[in-house]
Design a protein around this motif. Structure first.
Motif, PDB file in Angstrom:
ATOM      1  N   GLU A  71       0.821  -1.216   0.000  1.00  0.00           N
ATOM      2  CA  GLU A  71       0.000   0.000   0.000  1.00  0.00           C
ATOM      3  C   GLU A  71       0.855   1.265   0.000  1.00  0.00           C
ATOM      4  O   GLU A  71       1.827   1.375   0.735  1.00  0.00           O
ATOM      5  CB  GLU A  71      -0.920   0.002   1.219  1.00  0.00           C
ATOM      6  CG  GLU A  71      -1.840   1.220   1.295  1.00  0.00           C
ATOM      7  CD  GLU A  71      -2.808   1.135   2.464  1.00  0.00           C
ATOM      8  OE1 GLU A  71      -3.579   0.156   2.521  1.00  0.00           O
ATOM      9  OE2 GLU A  71      -2.778   2.048   3.322  1.00  0.00           O
ATOM     10  N   GLU A  72       0.480   2.211  -0.851  1.00  0.00           N
ATOM     11  CA  GLU A  72       1.052   3.559  -0.846  1.00  0.00           C
ATOM     12  C   GLU A  72      -0.063   4.529  -0.459  1.00  0.00           C
ATOM     13  O   GLU A  72      -1.196   4.407  -0.946  1.00  0.00           O
ATOM     14  CB  GLU A  72       1.583   3.939  -2.231  1.00  0.00           C
ATOM     15  CG  GLU A  72       2.626   3.002  -2.803  1.00  0.00           C
ATOM     16  CD  GLU A  72       4.027   3.336  -2.324  1.00  0.00           C
ATOM     17  OE1 GLU A  72       4.156   4.196  -1.435  1.00  0.00           O
ATOM     18  OE2 GLU A  72       4.971   2.724  -2.847  1.00  0.00           O
ATOM     19  N   VAL A  73       0.246   5.467   0.418  1.00  0.00           N
ATOM     20  CA  VAL A  73      -0.738   6.467   0.835  1.00  0.00           C
ATOM     21  C   VAL A  73      -0.279   7.837   0.341  1.00  0.00           C
ATOM     22  O   VAL A  73       0.858   8.243   0.593  1.00  0.00           O
ATOM     23  CB  VAL A  73      -0.906   6.496   2.366  1.00  0.00           C
ATOM     24  CG1 VAL A  73      -1.873   7.601   2.776  1.00  0.00           C
ATOM     25  CG2 VAL A  73      -1.403   5.144   2.870  1.00  0.00           C
ATOM     26  N   ILE A  74      -1.146   8.513  -0.379  1.00  0.00           N
ATOM     27  CA  ILE A  74      -0.817   9.848  -0.877  1.00  0.00           C
ATOM     28  C   ILE A  74      -1.920  10.821  -0.486  1.00  0.00           C
ATOM     29  O   ILE A  74      -3.082  10.442  -0.349  1.00  0.00           O
ATOM     30  CB  ILE A  74      -0.618   9.862  -2.413  1.00  0.00           C
ATOM     31  CG1 ILE A  74      -1.876   9.387  -3.131  1.00  0.00           C
ATOM     32  CG2 ILE A  74       0.577   9.016  -2.814  1.00  0.00           C
ATOM     33  CD1 ILE A  74      -1.781   9.463  -4.634  1.00  0.00           C
ATOM     34  N   ASN A  75      -1.523  12.064  -0.271  1.00  0.00           N
ATOM     35  CA  ASN A  75      -2.463  13.145   0.029  1.00  0.00           C
ATOM     36  C   ASN A  75      -2.614  14.032  -1.199  1.00  0.00           C
ATOM     37  O   ASN A  75      -1.631  14.327  -1.877  1.00  0.00           O
ATOM     38  CB  ASN A  75      -1.964  13.996   1.202  1.00  0.00           C
ATOM     39  CG  ASN A  75      -1.698  13.188   2.443  1.00  0.00           C
ATOM     40  OD1 ASN A  75      -0.557  13.089   2.894  1.00  0.00           O
ATOM     41  ND2 ASN A  75      -2.734  12.614   3.010  1.00  0.00           N
ATOM     42  N   PRO A 123      -3.876  17.011   4.155  1.00  0.00           N
ATOM     43  CA  PRO A 123      -3.557  15.787   4.899  1.00  0.00           C
ATOM     44  C   PRO A 123      -4.785  15.047   5.411  1.00  0.00           C
ATOM     45  O   PRO A 123      -4.677  13.878   5.793  1.00  0.00           O
ATOM     46  CB  PRO A 123      -2.689  16.292   6.052  1.00  0.00           C
ATOM     47  CG  PRO A 123      -3.102  17.720   6.245  1.00  0.00           C
ATOM     48  CD  PRO A 123      -3.444  18.224   4.884  1.00  0.00           C
ATOM     49  N   SER A 124      -5.942  15.683   5.442  1.00  0.00           N
ATOM     50  CA  SER A 124      -7.134  15.011   5.966  1.00  0.00           C
ATOM     51  C   SER A 124      -7.689  13.971   4.999  1.00  0.00           C
ATOM     52  O   SER A 124      -8.527  13.153   5.384  1.00  0.00           O
ATOM     53  CB  SER A 124      -8.228  16.043   6.287  1.00  0.00           C
ATOM     54  OG  SER A 124      -8.717  16.651   5.099  1.00  0.00           O
ATOM     55  N   ILE A 125      -7.235  14.005   3.743  1.00  0.00           N
ATOM     56  CA  ILE A 125      -7.692  13.032   2.750  1.00  0.00           C
ATOM     57  C   ILE A 125      -6.526  12.115   2.406  1.00  0.00           C
ATOM     58  O   ILE A 125      -5.448  12.570   2.020  1.00  0.00           O
ATOM     59  CB  ILE A 125      -8.232  13.725   1.489  1.00  0.00           C
ATOM     60  CG1 ILE A 125      -9.456  14.573   1.850  1.00  0.00           C
ATOM     61  CG2 ILE A 125      -8.595  12.695   0.421  1.00  0.00           C
ATOM     62  CD1 ILE A 125     -10.034  15.336   0.690  1.00  0.00           C
ATOM     63  N   ARG A 126      -6.753  10.805   2.542  1.00  0.00           N
ATOM     64  CA  ARG A 126      -5.733   9.802   2.271  1.00  0.00           C
ATOM     65  C   ARG A 126      -6.207   8.905   1.140  1.00  0.00           C
ATOM     66  O   ARG A 126      -7.250   8.273   1.248  1.00  0.00           O
ATOM     67  CB  ARG A 126      -5.442   8.959   3.521  1.00  0.00           C
ATOM     68  CG  ARG A 126      -4.961   9.748   4.714  1.00  0.00           C
ATOM     69  CD  ARG A 126      -5.007   8.921   5.985  1.00  0.00           C
ATOM     70  NE  ARG A 126      -4.042   7.828   5.982  1.00  0.00           N
ATOM     71  CZ  ARG A 126      -4.370   6.547   5.900  1.00  0.00           C
ATOM     72  NH1 ARG A 126      -5.638   6.179   5.779  1.00  0.00           N
ATOM     73  NH2 ARG A 126      -3.435   5.613   5.921  1.00  0.00           N
ATOM     74  N   HIS A 127      -5.432   8.867   0.079  1.00  0.00           N
ATOM     75  CA  HIS A 127      -5.709   7.936  -1.004  1.00  0.00           C
ATOM     76  C   HIS A 127      -4.817   6.709  -0.818  1.00  0.00           C
ATOM     77  O   HIS A 127      -3.587   6.819  -0.830  1.00  0.00           O
ATOM     78  CB  HIS A 127      -5.426   8.580  -2.364  1.00  0.00           C
ATOM     79  CG  HIS A 127      -6.352   9.710  -2.694  1.00  0.00           C
ATOM     80  ND1 HIS A 127      -7.700   9.532  -2.907  1.00  0.00           N
ATOM     81  CD2 HIS A 127      -6.112  11.033  -2.853  1.00  0.00           C
ATOM     82  CE1 HIS A 127      -8.259  10.695  -3.177  1.00  0.00           C
ATOM     83  NE2 HIS A 127      -7.327  11.621  -3.151  1.00  0.00           N
ATOM     84  N   ARG A 128      -5.445   5.539  -0.653  1.00  0.00           N
ATOM     85  CA  ARG A 128      -4.716   4.282  -0.436  1.00  0.00           C
ATOM     86  C   ARG A 128      -4.677   3.524  -1.768  1.00  0.00           C
ATOM     87  O   ARG A 128      -5.705   3.080  -2.266  1.00  0.00           O
ATOM     88  CB  ARG A 128      -5.396   3.461   0.637  1.00  0.00           C
ATOM     89  CG  ARG A 128      -5.485   4.169   1.991  1.00  0.00           C
ATOM     90  CD  ARG A 128      -6.402   3.406   2.935  1.00  0.00           C
ATOM     91  NE  ARG A 128      -5.895   2.051   3.187  1.00  0.00           N
ATOM     92  CZ  ARG A 128      -6.649   1.088   3.712  1.00  0.00           C
ATOM     93  NH1 ARG A 128      -7.918   1.297   4.013  1.00  0.00           N
ATOM     94  NH2 ARG A 128      -6.129  -0.113   3.910  1.00  0.00           N
TER      95      ARG A 128
END
Length: 252
Positions: free
Chosen positions: A88-92, A228-233
């Motif tokens: 998993e990669e998490v991007i804002n 930062p409040s939104i995380r795309h996984r």
């Protein structure tokens, strides 16, 4: 990850894959799904991420498009195993707040980049402010953009901007065809930076702003910051994550 929501672009290849995969693995509602599998190209992946941005559901892309930078290779077999071992990669995303000449305020989110582009025959003139401090009084150019690490190989790379490692807490500010200062090619900014563009001479030199293809015309100011409040996984097959793809792209 047994409950899957499949989503597909309108492309014939993606629609065919949708039929095959739903027949094999079923189709669950988004509200109850463990994972979303997006079938298409990078554009459809971005569309899918935007549509579920308020959810915490990971997305696994399978390439049924052209480039597929954000996608995994398509294969109708072994999907459950691939999902179980996926990395998993998490991007804002970036948040854009644009004000038009008429006083209208438009907001948008961008996973790749927010760009400003000239909307007339003459070059744009932009003033650049970072965290309330003016850093460039006048940039004469075709445009400028701010991108995330995930978007650094897209428009940013075409404009000769730097490729950023996914884990780096930086943003790239890149000029598009700059004329003055002639040798200014942009800057690396901390992820926490708030970037403001002021459009100089907007009547004579109109500018439009674009956040992942959501366009706002006749802007006079554009403010950009990481959200930062939104995380795309995003899920990738082992050894084929964004870090590897970003590294490989630099040796092509």
């Amino acid at each position: 990850m047994r409950r899957i929501t499949f989503r597909a672009s309108a492309a014939p290849e993606a629609q065919k894959a949708l039929q095959v995969l739903t027949a094999e693995y079923g189709q669950h509602d988004l509200a109850s799904a463990d994972v979303v599998v997006a079938l298409g190209g990078d554009g459809f992946m971005l569309q899918t991420l935007h549509e579920i941005e308020r959810l915490d559901t990971p997305v696994y892309g399978m390439n049924c498009g052209t480039i597929g930078f954000l996608m995994n290779a398509y294969d109708s077999e072994g999907l459950l195993r691939r999902l179980d071992v996926a990395e998993e990669e998490v991007i804002n995303p970036l948040a854009m707040r644009a004000t038009t000449r008429s006083g209208l305020v438009e907001e948008g989110l961008a996973i790749n980049e927010v760009s400003l582009l000239r909307a007339g025959p003459q070059a744009a003139k932009l003033k650049i402010t970072i965290d309330g401090r003016t850093r460039l009084d006048e940039l004469v150019c075709d445009g400028a953009l701010v991108c995330t690490p995930a978007g650094s190989t897209a428009y940013n790379y075409s404009a000769y901007g730097p490729i950023l490692p996914v884990g780096s807490d930086v943003l790239a500010l890149t000029a598009i065809a700059p004329f003055r200062p002639r040798r200014w090619r942009g800057a690396l900014l901390p992820k926490s930076a708030v970037v403001r563009f002021d459009v100089m001479e907007p009547d004579k030199r109109p500018v439009m702003a674009d956040a992942d293809s959501r366009s706002v015309r006749d802007v006079i100011t554009v403010e950009i910051r990481s959200e930062p409040s939104i995380r795309h996984r995003i899920l990738f097959d082992p050894g084929h994550g964004l870090d590897e793809r970003l590294l490989r792209e630099q040796f092509l």
